[in-house]
Design a protein around this motif. Structure first.
Motif: not given
Length: 461
Positions: A107-116, A145-154, A168-170
């Motif tokens: 999904g190109k790792l757009k996070g919250f920038e992606d409408p989804r 993953e580290p690249i999305n850590r801030k979004s996950f914490e949010y 949470s757990q994997l």
């Protein structure tokens, strides 16, 4: 004594196909099913006694399958989550597989920038307005993953702010009874006013160790299969690859074969292995394979090699030898650059085949909505004393005789834990896509059962 043992084995086998068949624990709770897909969450929760009060889904094909499997009142469809506000009823549990594409490489790792990605905000809003006792949401590993850590914490902090204790757990599907190496992050929230809101712990892996042959139709059952033990240096040479996962033993032959010209390994099948080639031609191919990634020949992760370079590496090399490999569709020439393999991308495989898994394998890799080029061999191979014999036997007995099959939609459903009664989409490709998008049912079942017990939901008599 013999018949009792046989009966126990039979029961365990049935449990693999029907994970809930011998479970009698039922609880009294209601739930809504967000991002419902084809109903993976719902099957698990209803099996535990839950009553679905509503579901939210926007994909028309998924809704068709969902409604053909579950009895719903017209008002049970909640529509688009973005339009859900205060529900006309109280609900105990909210569940859902929030769209994962914004957090995945695909999904190109757009996070919250992606409408989804913003649908997480609606998920939080629906929970805040309706205040269920508990919730469970599922997403891809990429979310943590580290690249999305801030979004996950949010996301986690937002749930905490509105009054929930969040953990949470994997979790891996393999650990809960299905032979699929599928890791997903599960986020569990318990309302802070509940007595046991801080006591939750995730379920431990089951003792069941599934095998592919128990789930895939039309393949050899290998219950008495025994693996040969070989020294690591025989399998890997001087260095064991770092990419090996928990399902690959360093003293055992792999349970799968990879079709790839750009990498090598004891179960890698190259294009020059499966068509007639001379020892000299094989030498040329291996020379290109071993040198194509060396920085002295270019900055790419795989560089075309010129005739001049190859002539230095291969004694008495002739142009016609390279032309012959081009005729065999193994090599191609790139103007002003040099020679490279036709099959130059790892995941594209060879002749439409990327990996073939033997039926005694512990796992198949993660099923995806976009599909893959993975196949299942119809028979297994045993009694091989070295990698060369193993590879030769695979080519001769399985590949050449076409004793391998694609993963069917029914196979995909079973690998996700869907019961055999489930009515899937009529179109095979649509069904496979939907199963690839679905949540693994046994994981949800055991997670939810643990949650219901720990939070002390009432049991049904």
């Amino acid at each position: 004594m013999k018949s009792i043992t046989k009966e126990v084995c039979y029961v365990k086998q049935l449990e693999l196909f029907h994970p809930f068949k011998y479970t009698y624990e039922k609880f009294d709770f209601t739930f809504i099913d967000l991002f419902a897909g084809i109903g993976g969450f719902r099957i698990a929760l209803e099996e535990l006694g839950g009553k679905c009060l509503g579901y939210s889904e926007v994909d028309k094909e998924a809704i068709k399958v969902y409604e053909s499997n579950f009895k719903n009142l017209p008002e049970a469809s909640l529509g688009d989550i973005r339009k859900i506000n205060k529900l006309p009823f109280e609900v105990d549990v909210v569940v859902g597989g929030v769209p994962c594409q914004p957090w995945s490489v695909a999904g190109k790792l757009k996070g919250f920038e992606d409408p989804r990605g913003k649908l997480w905000l609606d998920t939080i809003r629906v929970v805040e307005i309706n205040k269920p006792k508990v919730f469970i949401f599922e997403n891809v590993k990429g979310l943590i993953e580290p690249i999305n850590r801030k979004s996950f914490e949010y996301i986690v902090n937002s749930f905490a702010i509105i009054g929930y204790s969040v953990k949470s757990q994997l979790l891996n599907s393999y650990d809960f009874g299905v032979p699929q190496n599928r890791e997903r992050v599960f986020i569990v929230g318990i309302r802070n006013d509940l007595e046991h809101h801080k006591n939750f712990s995730f379920p431990e892996p089951l003792e069941i160790k599934p095998k592919l042959y128990s789930f895939i139709e039309g393949v050899q059952h290998c219950s008495k299969f025994s693996k040969s033990k070989l020294a690591a240096e025989i399998l890997f040479g001087e260095k064991i690859p770092r990419s090996r996962n928990r399902f690959q033993k360093n003293d055992e032959l792999n349970d799968f074969f990879i079709f790839c010209d750009t990498r090598d390994g004891h179960t890698t099948i190259h294009s020059w292995d499966i068509i007639r080639t001379s020892e000299r031609e094989k030498l040329i191919c291996y020379t290109i394979l071993k040198n194509r990634r060396k920085k002295q020949y270019g900055a790419k992760d795989g560089n075309p090699l010129s005739f001049e370079v190859l002539a230095q590496l291969i004694p008495k090399l002739k142009q016609k030898e390279l032309n012959k490999l081009i005729e065999k569709n193994i090599l191609r020439y790139i103007e002003n650059e040099g020679y490279e393999f036709v099959n130059s991308k790892n995941s594209t495989g060879i002749n439409g085949v990327y990996r073939v898994f033997l039926p005694h394998s512990d796992i198949i890799p993660t099923l995806t909505a976009t599909g893959n080029k993975d196949y299942i061999a119809k028979i297994s191979i045993e009694g091989c004393e070295n990698p060369e014999e193993y590879k030769s036997k695979f080519i001769k007995e399985i590949y050449k005789k076409k004793k391998f099959k694609p993963i069917s939609a029914k196979d995909a459903g079973r690998l996700q834990g869907f019961p055999d009664w489930f009515i899937m989409a009529e179109n095979e490709d649509t069904a496979k896509k939907q199963f690839g998008n679905a949540v693994p049912i046994p994981v949800v079942y055991h997670l939810m059962k643990t949650l219901l017990n720990q939070v002390k939901f009432d049991q049904k008599l």
